[in-house]
Scaffold this motif. Structure first.
Motif, PDB file in Angstrom:
ATOM      1  N   SER A   1       0.765  -1.215   0.135  1.00 47.56           N
ATOM      2  CA  SER A   1      -0.070   0.151  -0.118  1.00 47.56           C
ATOM      3  C   SER A   1       0.908   1.346  -0.143  1.00 47.56           C
ATOM      4  CB  SER A   1      -0.824  -0.081   1.096  1.00 47.56           C
ATOM      5  OG  SER A   1      -1.798  -1.176   1.177  1.00 47.56           O
ATOM      6  N   LEU A   2       1.896   1.312   0.627  1.00 47.07           N
ATOM      7  CA  LEU A   2       2.587   2.333   1.003  1.00 47.07           C
ATOM      8  C   LEU A   2       3.739   2.414  -0.581  1.00 47.07           C
ATOM      9  CD1 LEU A   2       3.778   2.204   4.601  1.00 47.07           C
ATOM     10  CD2 LEU A   2       2.165   3.563   3.701  1.00 47.07           C
ATOM     11  N   ASN A   3       4.080   1.410  -0.944  1.00 46.67           N
ATOM     12  CA  ASN A   3       4.821   1.459  -2.167  1.00 46.67           C
ATOM     13  C   ASN A   3       3.887   2.228  -3.270  1.00 46.67           C
ATOM     14  OD1 ASN A   3       6.736   0.095  -1.171  1.00 46.67           O
ATOM     15  ND2 ASN A   3       6.519  -1.925  -2.040  1.00 46.67           N
ATOM     16  N   LEU A   4       2.574   1.853  -3.384  1.00 44.34           N
ATOM     17  CA  LEU A   4       1.632   2.552  -4.092  1.00 44.34           C
ATOM     18  C   LEU A   4       1.592   3.836  -3.915  1.00 44.34           C
ATOM     19  CD1 LEU A   4      -1.115  -0.261  -4.632  1.00 44.34           C
ATOM     20  CD2 LEU A   4       0.290   0.482  -6.578  1.00 44.34           C
ATOM     21  N   ALA A   5       1.396   4.396  -2.814  1.00 44.28           N
ATOM     22  CA  ALA A   5       0.923   5.676  -2.288  1.00 44.28           C
ATOM     23  C   ALA A   5       2.117   6.552  -2.819  1.00 44.28           C
ATOM     24  CB  ALA A   5       0.611   5.734  -0.862  1.00 44.28           C
ATOM     25  N   LEU A   6       3.405   6.044  -2.058  1.00 45.20           N
ATOM     26  CA  LEU A   6       4.348   7.082  -2.322  1.00 45.20           C
ATOM     27  C   LEU A   6       4.976   7.139  -3.604  1.00 45.20           C
ATOM     28  CD1 LEU A   6       6.100   6.528   1.242  1.00 45.20           C
ATOM     29  CD2 LEU A   6       4.743   8.341   0.395  1.00 45.20           C
ATOM     30  N   GLY A   7       5.089   5.919  -4.306  1.00 40.77           N
ATOM     31  CA  GLY A   7       5.504   5.654  -5.543  1.00 40.77           C
ATOM     32  C   GLY A   7       4.764   6.519  -6.701  1.00 40.77           C
ATOM     33  N   SER A   8       3.219   6.520  -6.346  1.00 43.18           N
ATOM     34  CA  SER A   8       2.624   7.302  -7.218  1.00 43.18           C
ATOM     35  C   SER A   8       2.563   8.909  -6.882  1.00 43.18           C
ATOM     36  CB  SER A   8       0.928   7.218  -7.098  1.00 43.18           C
ATOM     37  OG  SER A   8       0.681   5.773  -7.264  1.00 43.18           O
ATOM     38  N   ALA A   9       3.029   9.401  -5.716  1.00 40.76           N
ATOM     39  CA  ALA A   9       3.186  10.711  -5.580  1.00 40.76           C
ATOM     40  C   ALA A   9       4.707  11.226  -6.183  1.00 40.76           C
ATOM     41  CB  ALA A   9       3.582  10.826  -4.064  1.00 40.76           C
ATOM     42  N   MET A  10       5.466  10.342  -6.217  1.00 43.95           N
ATOM     43  CA  MET A  10       6.804  10.521  -6.838  1.00 43.95           C
ATOM     44  C   MET A  10       6.888  10.450  -8.246  1.00 43.95           C
ATOM     45  SD  MET A  10      10.293   8.504  -5.962  1.00 43.95           S
ATOM     46  CE  MET A  10       9.618   7.978  -4.457  1.00 43.95           C
ATOM     47  N   ALA A  11       6.207   9.470  -8.795  1.00 42.08           N
ATOM     48  CA  ALA A  11       5.978   9.402 -10.260  1.00 42.08           C
ATOM     49  C   ALA A  11       5.263  10.669 -10.743  1.00 42.08           C
ATOM     50  CB  ALA A  11       5.412   8.105 -10.661  1.00 42.08           C
ATOM     51  N   SER A  12       4.139  11.247  -9.985  1.00 48.59           N
ATOM     52  CA  SER A  12       3.338  12.317 -10.409  1.00 48.59           C
ATOM     53  C   SER A  12       4.159  13.372 -10.606  1.00 48.59           C
ATOM     54  CB  SER A  12       2.122  12.516  -9.361  1.00 48.59           C
ATOM     55  OG  SER A  12       1.422  13.400  -9.743  1.00 48.59           O
ATOM     56  N   ILE A  13       4.989  13.693  -9.608  1.00 49.33           N
ATOM     57  CA  ILE A  13       5.863  15.004  -9.775  1.00 49.33           C
ATOM     58  C   ILE A  13       7.163  14.670 -10.665  1.00 49.33           C
ATOM     59  CG2 ILE A  13       7.362  16.572  -8.217  1.00 49.33           C
ATOM     60  CD1 ILE A  13       5.765  15.460  -5.994  1.00 49.33           C
ATOM     61  N   GLY A  14       7.848  13.497 -10.566  1.00 50.02           N
ATOM     62  CA  GLY A  14       9.048  13.375 -11.439  1.00 50.02           C
ATOM     63  C   GLY A  14       8.727  13.153 -12.724  1.00 50.02           C
ATOM     64  N   LEU A  15       7.576  12.899 -13.103  1.00 47.31           N
ATOM     65  CA  LEU A  15       7.260  12.524 -14.671  1.00 47.31           C
ATOM     66  C   LEU A  15       6.687  13.901 -15.198  1.00 47.31           C
ATOM     67  CD1 LEU A  15       6.139   8.934 -14.891  1.00 47.31           C
ATOM     68  CD2 LEU A  15       8.299   9.892 -15.477  1.00 47.31           C
ATOM     69  N   THR A  16       5.719  14.412 -14.305  1.00 41.86           N
ATOM     70  CA  THR A  16       4.964  15.572 -14.695  1.00 41.86           C
ATOM     71  C   THR A  16       5.692  16.893 -15.014  1.00 41.86           C
ATOM     72  OG1 THR A  16       2.937  14.828 -13.583  1.00 41.86           O
ATOM     73  CG2 THR A  16       3.043  17.259 -14.210  1.00 41.86           C
ATOM     74  N   ILE A  17       6.761  17.375 -14.182  1.00 39.14           N
ATOM     75  CA  ILE A  17       7.589  18.643 -14.365  1.00 39.14           C
ATOM     76  C   ILE A  17       8.411  18.572 -15.474  1.00 39.14           C
ATOM     77  CG2 ILE A  17       9.300  19.786 -13.221  1.00 39.14           C
ATOM     78  CD1 ILE A  17       6.365  19.917 -11.857  1.00 39.14           C
ATOM     79  N   PRO A  18       9.079  17.423 -15.706  1.00 39.41           N
ATOM     80  CA  PRO A  18       9.734  17.291 -17.180  1.00 39.41           C
ATOM     81  C   PRO A  18       8.835  17.494 -18.178  1.00 39.41           C
ATOM     82  CG  PRO A  18      10.667  15.563 -15.518  1.00 39.41           C
ATOM     83  CD  PRO A  18       9.330  16.058 -14.988  1.00 39.41           C
ATOM     84  N   ALA A  19       7.651  16.579 -18.241  1.00 44.00           N
ATOM     85  CA  ALA A  19       6.788  16.873 -19.126  1.00 44.00           C
ATOM     86  C   ALA A  19       6.271  18.225 -19.646  1.00 44.00           C
ATOM     87  CB  ALA A  19       5.772  15.864 -19.175  1.00 44.00           C
ATOM     88  N   VAL A  20       6.056  19.015 -18.495  1.00 41.24           N
ATOM     89  CA  VAL A  20       5.364  20.322 -18.642  1.00 41.24           C
ATOM     90  C   VAL A  20       6.542  21.444 -18.964  1.00 41.24           C
ATOM     91  CG1 VAL A  20       3.332  20.019 -17.106  1.00 41.24           C
ATOM     92  CG2 VAL A  20       5.550  20.909 -16.331  1.00 41.24           C
ATOM     93  N   ALA A  21       7.709  20.749 -18.559  1.00 43.92           N
ATOM     94  CA  ALA A  21       8.923  21.814 -18.843  1.00 43.92           C
ATOM     95  C   ALA A  21       9.191  21.689 -20.315  1.00 43.92           C
ATOM     96  CB  ALA A  21      10.341  21.345 -18.256  1.00 43.92           C
ATOM     97  N   VAL A  22       8.892  20.258 -21.016  1.00 49.26           N
ATOM     98  CA  VAL A  22       9.323  20.334 -22.616  1.00 49.26           C
ATOM     99  C   VAL A  22       7.973  21.003 -23.165  1.00 49.26           C
ATOM    100  CG1 VAL A  22       9.235  18.672 -24.347  1.00 49.26           C
ATOM    101  CG2 VAL A  22      10.638  18.125 -22.319  1.00 49.26           C
TER     102      VAL A  22
END
Length: 366
Positions: free
Chosen positions: A286-307
């Protein structure tokens, strides 16, 4: 009777993802009457349940922690595509869309999903147990990426307003991708045992029961159905967003509430999967899903919107308001105190849920 129910479940979970994509193709870019909106909402809910089913099949086959990573990354990639699409269509109104969506995802996962998982596990098994080493590493990475991407823009002075300059945005994007890549390598290769479920005696559960482990063919089909279901969930959520937006405006609520509602819909599959894992006393999943999703959301969204900002004409506002920075700081502080012992009671789950409720209240009434 049990066999018939299993066959029925397998049948509808295979039909719904395809149906959701077909319905998405038929309704994309069109104004929908109320009857069609109701149909889309029903199919959207069924697609969420189908996505959870297929994610669990894949997770059972590949094992942990890779199984948790599959759902988190799949949802986030499609979520990023949705954000960029809405930014391209929204003009100046979408200047804060990336910030609002990412922060909503962080609060939903780090407080909502974590809180409900800890509460469900501790109420059913008295105490929720997990590995503090892996969970602490995940929380530290989320806190660092969130601060670099969402807090610093409020205080930088190169551009007016809570915005990054081009060089600052580039650094934030590279830093986010680097930290996310390091975390994935740590989680899946170098320190995999830190992210596996543990028993109440602290022993690592390296493999689940191999009985009825899905075949390779079944896993591939579920992986395809998972992708289709997630595309349907995000696409249909975008389709009903004008109706949601109209309802929000009619109710006199802030425009940011639309992003919160869409984030809740998109993250619903992960929430259900995390709750099911917690009820099975697999809180680490459960914690892998929660924190992994938060991290992926920021870690992938910021580079995408930067491009995306290279061709989007409007401003890109990433800096959080003072209220949201306080909520983020409190979330990190409470999360740290929750993680350090490696054990949690219903109290810790309740504290996280109260923080999540505070975020929702302040989103509706800032």
């Amino acid at each position: 009777m049990i066999v018939r129910l299993g066959a029925l479940a397998a049948r509808w979970t295979a039909v719904v993802p395809v149906l959701s994509v077909v319905l998405l193709a038929l309704t994309w870019g069109r104004d929908m009457p109320s009857g069609i909106v109701a149909l889309v909402t029903v199919v959207l809910a069924l697609a969420v349940l189908a996505a959870v089913h297929h994610a669990e099949v894949v997770a059972h086959r590949v094992g942990e922690p890779l199984g948790s990573l599959v759902l988190a990354v799949a949802v986030t990639i499609i979520e990023v595509a949705l954000i960029v699409t809405l930014m391209a269509d929204g003009g100046d109104k979408s200047a804060t869309l990336a910030r609002d969506t990412v922060f909503a995802a962080v609060m939903i996962t780090c407080n909502g999903v974590v809180g409900v998982s800890l509460l469900a596990a501790s109420l059913r098994h008295r105490v929720a147990v997990f590995n503090p080493e892996g969970t602490g590493a995940a929380l530290a990475t989320v806190a660092t990426i969130a601060t670099l991407s969402l807090v610093l823009p409020t205080f930088t002075t190169s551009k007016p307003g809570p915005e990054f300059s081009t060089s600052q945005l580039t650094f934030a994007a590279v830093a986010s991708l680097t930290l996310y890549g390091l975390f994935v390598a740590t989680q899946t290769v170098r320190h995999r045992s830190y992210f596996l479920p543990i028993t109440r005696n602290g022993e690592v559960i390296d493999a689940e029961d191999d009985i009825d482990r899905p075949t390779t063919r079944t896993t591939r089909i579920s992986l395809l159905m998972l992708a289709l279901a997630l595309i349907g969930v995000v696409g249909l959520a975008k389709g009903v967003s004008p109706t949601i937006e109209s309802g929000v405006d009619a109710a006199g609520l802030p425009h940011a509430v639309v992003g919160v509602i869409i984030a809740l819909l998109v993250l619903l599959p992960e929430t259900i999967a995390a709750l099911r894992a917690a009820r099975r006393d697999r809180v680490q999943i459960s914690l892998n899903l929660a924190l992994g999703s938060a991290m992926a959301s920021i870690g992938l969204t910021i580079p995408a919107v930067a491009v995306a900002s290279l061709w989007l004409s409007g401003p890109l506002v990433l800096g959080l308001s003072a209220t949201h920075m306080v909520l983020l700081a409190l979330t990190v502080a409470v999360g740290t105190l929750t993680v350090v012992p490696g054990r949690a009671t219903p109290l810790q789950g309740g504290v996280h849920l109260v923080l999540f409720a505070a975020y929702l209240v302040l989103a509706i009434n800032p």
